[in-house]
Design an enzyme around this catalytic site. Sequence first.
Site, mmCIF file in Angstrom:
data_model
loop_
_atom_site.group_PDB
_atom_site.id
_atom_site.type_symbol
_atom_site.label_atom_id
_atom_site.label_comp_id
_atom_site.label_asym_id
_atom_site.label_seq_id
_atom_site.Cartn_x
_atom_site.Cartn_y
_atom_site.Cartn_z
ATOM 1 N N GLY A 21 0.760 -1.237 0.000
ATOM 2 C CA GLY A 21 0.000 0.000 0.000
ATOM 3 C C GLY A 21 0.792 1.288 0.000
ATOM 4 O O GLY A 21 0.233 2.359 0.213
ATOM 5 N N TRP A 50 2.173 2.942 -2.542
ATOM 6 C CA TRP A 50 1.737 3.831 -3.611
ATOM 7 C C TRP A 50 0.365 4.418 -3.291
ATOM 8 O O TRP A 50 0.105 5.580 -3.584
ATOM 9 C CB TRP A 50 1.729 3.087 -4.950
ATOM 10 N N ASP A 87 -9.160 -9.973 -8.216
ATOM 11 C CA ASP A 87 -8.303 -10.319 -9.348
ATOM 12 C C ASP A 87 -8.465 -9.248 -10.420
ATOM 13 O O ASP A 87 -9.587 -8.983 -10.881
ATOM 14 C CB ASP A 87 -8.726 -11.693 -9.885
ATOM 15 N N LYS A 143 5.279 -0.845 -13.556
ATOM 16 C CA LYS A 143 6.646 -1.343 -13.429
ATOM 17 C C LYS A 143 6.956 -2.296 -14.574
ATOM 18 O O LYS A 143 6.117 -3.100 -14.985
ATOM 19 C CB LYS A 143 6.820 -2.078 -12.098
#
Length: 308
Positions: free
Chosen positions: A55, A57, A97, A162
């Site tokens: 958490g 970010w 998901d 990323k």
Amino acid sequence: MGKSSKDKRDLYYRKAKEQGYRARSAFKLLQLNDEFHFLDDPSLKRVVDLCAAPGSWSQVLSRKLFQDERATADRKIVAVDLQTMSPIDHVTTLQADITHPRTLARILELFGDQKADFVCSDGAPDVTGLHDLDEYVQQQLIMSALQLAACILKPGGTFVAKIFRGRDIDMLYSQMGYLFDRVTCAKPRSSRGTSLEAFIVCQQYNPPSGWQPRLDLDQSVQEFFQGCFRGSDSPDVGPWHETPRDIAPFMACGSLDSFDSDATYHGQDLQGDSDVPRRSLDPVQQPTNPPYKQALELKRKGKLTRAV
């Protein structure tokens, strides 16, 4: 973040604890924002943080969007991860998901059926040390995040994720170029130079006209992006078919005054005073469901013993 030898070596690791961040990765997003200013836009209202646990970010997003007490009530942050996350102020967490259509529907419901301004993903697979395999799995994770972003981003929105820079990374840049007007590869100074990690910053979301993205568990990535290839009249042509490869501009984020993530710092505080003793800092947030939880419970009951 727990206690380890990193507490003595990595100043970003220590600074995260001192500033109340759950992980040092918070500084990566902060340094990316210093260069691209995607969180400084006053019109930024709806944000999605994918693969968000633990958490850090989401903490940055919360502090940026709600740093002003007069922040409008229509600002919303949604954090999604398969793992459980401890609550964060102004952040709605979903244990879900990111590839499932129900997750998309839930986010849109929280946003009042309005599109997001910003989507980010700091997710990465558990690396194996086999670089080709790790890069492949990471790209699949990025494409999963991109599929959800394509369904939920408004035109002109921003997507940050990323990446692992490797041999075929320019193919990913090309694929992103079909959806965004500007694609940049960025390396924050807080990201260790010895790591292949970098971040792809995609700005000005501009999908091809007539293309309608739709999440479906029964379709492949290629089927999802079918017809996304600009300039082609054939519905069978997509970004994975004879795509010209591009090289995205590379940008280093973070000034030279920033701490060196690969340097070792001993016996000095953040102001460089070596006479000030260092105290060990506790984790900002204890793990909610660590993989070693069962082993700890067995050890407390005396059922975990070493075989002789």
